[in-house]
Motif scaffolding. Structure first.
Motif, mmCIF file in Angstrom:
data_model
loop_
_atom_site.group_PDB
_atom_site.id
_atom_site.type_symbol
_atom_site.label_atom_id
_atom_site.label_comp_id
_atom_site.label_asym_id
_atom_site.label_seq_id
_atom_site.Cartn_x
_atom_site.Cartn_y
_atom_site.Cartn_z
ATOM 1 N N GLY A 27 0.781 -1.240 0.000
ATOM 2 C CA GLY A 27 0.000 0.000 0.000
ATOM 3 C C GLY A 27 0.806 1.279 0.000
ATOM 4 N N HIS A 28 2.138 1.192 -0.180
ATOM 5 C CA HIS A 28 2.965 2.388 -0.155
ATOM 6 C C HIS A 28 2.897 3.123 -1.495
ATOM 7 C CE1 HIS A 28 4.402 0.971 3.637
ATOM 8 N NE2 HIS A 28 5.024 -0.078 3.114
ATOM 9 N N ALA A 29 3.068 4.437 -1.453
ATOM 10 C CA ALA A 29 3.136 5.265 -2.664
ATOM 11 C C ALA A 29 4.602 5.391 -3.053
ATOM 12 C CB ALA A 29 2.529 6.636 -2.407
ATOM 13 N N VAL A 30 4.936 5.017 -4.284
ATOM 14 C CA VAL A 30 6.338 4.921 -4.685
ATOM 15 C C VAL A 30 6.639 5.854 -5.851
ATOM 16 C CG1 VAL A 30 8.198 3.375 -5.386
ATOM 17 C CG2 VAL A 30 6.307 2.491 -3.985
ATOM 18 N N VAL A 31 7.720 6.623 -5.687
ATOM 19 C CA VAL A 31 8.286 7.419 -6.777
ATOM 20 C C VAL A 31 9.597 6.771 -7.172
ATOM 21 C CG1 VAL A 31 9.322 9.630 -7.407
ATOM 22 C CG2 VAL A 31 7.183 9.582 -6.099
ATOM 23 N N CYS A 32 9.737 6.415 -8.451
ATOM 24 C CA CYS A 32 10.951 5.773 -8.960
ATOM 25 C C CYS A 32 11.793 6.800 -9.697
ATOM 26 C CB CYS A 32 10.594 4.639 -9.912
ATOM 27 S SG CYS A 32 9.596 3.330 -9.172
ATOM 28 N N PHE A 33 13.043 6.924 -9.293
ATOM 29 C CA PHE A 33 13.974 7.848 -9.944
ATOM 30 C C PHE A 33 14.925 7.020 -10.791
ATOM 31 C CE2 PHE A 33 17.800 10.716 -9.790
ATOM 32 C CZ PHE A 33 17.225 11.767 -10.491
ATOM 33 N N VAL A 34 14.868 7.202 -12.118
ATOM 34 C CA VAL A 34 15.616 6.340 -13.025
ATOM 35 C C VAL A 34 16.426 7.172 -14.006
ATOM 36 C CG1 VAL A 34 13.858 4.541 -12.827
ATOM 37 C CG2 VAL A 34 13.758 6.157 -14.721
ATOM 38 N N ARG A 35 17.403 6.516 -14.605
ATOM 39 C CA ARG A 35 18.192 7.167 -15.645
ATOM 40 C C ARG A 35 17.280 7.523 -16.817
ATOM 41 N NH1 ARG A 35 21.243 2.553 -14.172
ATOM 42 N NH2 ARG A 35 23.205 3.046 -13.094
ATOM 43 N N PRO A 36 17.637 8.557 -17.587
ATOM 44 C CA PRO A 36 16.776 8.948 -18.714
ATOM 45 C C PRO A 36 16.442 7.810 -19.655
ATOM 46 C CG PRO A 36 18.428 10.624 -18.318
ATOM 47 C CD PRO A 36 18.763 9.480 -17.407
ATOM 48 N N ARG A 37 17.354 6.839 -19.791
ATOM 49 C CA ARG A 37 17.048 5.704 -20.662
ATOM 50 C C ARG A 37 16.989 4.405 -19.877
ATOM 51 N NH1 ARG A 37 20.796 7.677 -25.492
ATOM 52 N NH2 ARG A 37 19.315 9.006 -26.578
ATOM 53 N N ALA A 38 17.910 4.233 -18.956
ATOM 54 C CA ALA A 38 17.972 3.013 -18.156
ATOM 55 C C ALA A 38 18.017 1.770 -19.029
ATOM 56 C CB ALA A 38 16.784 2.945 -17.203
ATOM 57 N N GLY A 39 18.680 1.888 -20.190
ATOM 58 C CA GLY A 39 18.824 0.748 -21.076
ATOM 59 C C GLY A 39 17.609 0.490 -21.936
ATOM 60 N N ARG A 40 16.614 1.357 -21.875
ATOM 61 C CA ARG A 40 15.389 1.177 -22.648
ATOM 62 C C ARG A 40 14.960 2.514 -23.196
ATOM 63 N NH1 ARG A 40 15.397 -1.192 -17.925
ATOM 64 N NH2 ARG A 40 15.073 -3.421 -17.790
ATOM 65 N N ASP A 41 13.996 2.492 -24.107
ATOM 66 C CA ASP A 41 13.378 3.742 -24.528
ATOM 67 C C ASP A 41 12.635 4.318 -23.343
ATOM 68 O OD1 ASP A 41 12.541 2.373 -27.752
ATOM 69 O OD2 ASP A 41 14.314 3.492 -27.109
ATOM 70 N N ALA A 42 12.801 5.617 -23.137
ATOM 71 C CA ALA A 42 12.163 6.258 -21.989
ATOM 72 C C ALA A 42 10.662 6.029 -21.976
ATOM 73 C CB ALA A 42 12.474 7.751 -21.993
ATOM 74 N N ALA A 43 10.055 5.954 -23.137
ATOM 75 C CA ALA A 43 8.600 5.782 -23.206
ATOM 76 C C ALA A 43 8.153 4.459 -22.607
ATOM 77 C CB ALA A 43 8.127 5.882 -24.658
ATOM 78 N N GLY A 44 9.038 3.451 -22.587
ATOM 79 C CA GLY A 44 8.651 2.150 -22.074
ATOM 80 C C GLY A 44 8.828 1.990 -20.578
ATOM 81 N N VAL A 45 9.542 2.914 -19.944
ATOM 82 C CA VAL A 45 9.830 2.761 -18.521
ATOM 83 C C VAL A 45 8.576 2.881 -17.655
ATOM 84 C CG1 VAL A 45 11.110 3.701 -16.566
ATOM 85 C CG2 VAL A 45 12.225 3.442 -18.780
ATOM 86 N N LEU A 48 6.863 -0.301 -17.613
ATOM 87 C CA LEU A 48 7.640 -1.290 -16.884
ATOM 88 C C LEU A 48 7.418 -1.155 -15.379
ATOM 89 C CD1 LEU A 48 9.963 -3.462 -17.369
ATOM 90 C CD2 LEU A 48 11.534 -1.615 -16.784
ATOM 91 N N LEU A 49 7.206 0.072 -14.936
ATOM 92 C CA LEU A 49 7.032 0.364 -13.508
ATOM 93 C C LEU A 49 5.596 0.789 -13.238
ATOM 94 C CD1 LEU A 49 10.367 2.359 -12.997
ATOM 95 C CD2 LEU A 49 9.975 -0.112 -12.734
ATOM 96 N N ALA A 50 4.664 0.040 -13.729
ATOM 97 C CA ALA A 50 3.238 0.388 -13.651
ATOM 98 C C ALA A 50 2.800 0.633 -12.213
ATOM 99 C CB ALA A 50 2.406 -0.729 -14.270
ATOM 100 N N GLY A 51 2.033 1.688 -12.036
ATOM 101 C CA GLY A 51 1.485 2.021 -10.727
ATOM 102 C C GLY A 51 2.350 2.955 -9.912
ATOM 103 N N ALA A 52 3.585 3.176 -10.357
ATOM 104 C CA ALA A 52 4.487 4.094 -9.652
ATOM 105 C C ALA A 52 4.627 5.379 -10.445
ATOM 106 C CB ALA A 52 5.854 3.453 -9.466
ATOM 107 N N GLU A 53 4.986 6.443 -9.763
ATOM 108 C CA GLU A 53 5.336 7.678 -10.463
ATOM 109 C C GLU A 53 6.806 7.582 -10.857
ATOM 110 O OE1 GLU A 53 5.659 12.522 -9.838
ATOM 111 O OE2 GLU A 53 4.662 11.296 -8.303
#
Length: 326
Positions: A27-45, A48-53
């Motif tokens: 039930g925690h609210a999660v903000v994920c801080f990631v690299r601009p690409r993180a090895g993937r297209d930014a649009a797909g991140v 990949l991290l559904a439900g998080a900001e």
């Protein structure tokens, strides 16, 4: 349980994603801080991290951490599953140490009072640059005044899946020495993610260094090979690689590394390979200098054999990236 606001680093890795799922399940609210690409297209991140900001920025830049990550907002907990990709000295000190120091400073500005850090059990015997870097930040965290938990897992399933296709295709299973030099209690992603998430609310896991393995007995590389041969219905075939061969490779690269930064980096990677070929991923008994399976705590329900069975049945192999050996 009161939901907490969590700032998560390393969310795009396999352990990071599992930790995110566990945090969300609690039930925690999660903000994920990631690299601009993180090895993937930014649009797909975000998918990949559904439900998080998801927020993009540079974890090695103090300004980006505050401006793009925390954004002047308040958070309760900093959770880090972030680790250097290669373990090479420059990468290790940049990510395993300095990036975490910067993130900790920004987190304190944001009101964070607790941090959960994913470290590694191999720092018990620190012979390598990345182990020294991890330990340096562990010390900084313990001295920070925050509520802290340092989780040191044993081997990951993905690290032990590199020879599945070798065995499937009829090739021999490679072992160092006779295949019984080392042992580990491997832990699955979801079991580890749940353990990390539990540190937020379990006082028994706070202000502690927490070595943790998966369920069952410790297993050797030879046992891993035997499982795979049985699953694929093949006669066991092992190829023994002498540890002396690794020593020779390290020595040659080290000499070349005096003149070439590239070779110096390769020498360190070879040292890492030798370390894992000769050191068990279990709790180290400082009194005896021996590794102890009995002293290595276990958690979860999924075993490495479960993972092997799934792969044999056609499940996709985990991506091992820069940590692949075989």
């Amino acid at each position: 349980m009161q939901p907490l606001r969590v700032f998560l680093l390393g969310a795009t890795g396999t352990i990071g994603r599992a930790t995110l799922r566990a945090l969300q399940a609690d039930g925690h609210a999660v903000v994920c801080f990631v690299r601009p690409r993180a090895g993937r297209d930014a649009a797909g991140v975000p998918a990949l991290l559904a439900g998080a900001e998801v927020r993009f920025g540079d974890v090695t830049d103090a300004g980006s951490l505050w401006r793009d990550g925390f954004r002047g907002e308040r958070f309760d907990v900093l959770v880090s599953c972030l680790a250097s990709r290669t373990g090479a000295p420059a990468d290790a000190w940049a990510i395993d140490h300095r990036a975490h120091v910067l993130a900790l400073a920004a987190a304190r500005q944001a009101g964070v009072r607790q941090m959960v850090l994913l470290s590694a059990i191999c720092v018990q015997k620190p012979l390598l640059a990345f182990q020294q870097a991890k330990l340096a930040f562990e010390r900084a965290l313990r001295d920070s005044g925050l509520v802290w938990s340092i989780v040191r897992p044993t081997a990951f399933f993905k690290s032990l899946c590199g020879q599945v296709e070798r065995v499937r295709s009829g090739r021999p299973f490679l072992v160092f020495g006779d295949g019984t030099l080392t042992a580990c209690k491997p832990i699955g992603d979801d079991d580890l993610g749940r353990y990390i998430a539990g540190c937020l609310t379990d006082p028994a896991r706070q202000h502690k260094v927490l070595p943790i393995g998966g369920p069952g007995e410790a297993i050797t590389p030879r046992q891993q090979g035997e499982w795979l041969f049985e699953l694929f219905g093949r006669t066991p075939r092992f190829r023994q690689v002498p540890v002396a061969l690794l020593d020779g490779i390290v020595g040659v690269l080290a000499v070349g590394g005096r003149l070439s930064p590239t070779l110096a980096a390769k020498a360190e990677l070879a040292r890492i390979g030798r370390y894992y070929a000769t050191e068990s991923m279990l709790v180290l008994d400082e009194a005896t200098g021996r590794y102890s399976a009995a002293a290595t705590p276990s958690t979860g329900s999924q075993t490495l054999l479960d993972c092997y069975r799934a792969l044999a049945a056609g499940a996709p192999a985990p991506q091992r990236g820069d940590h692949a050996v075989f």
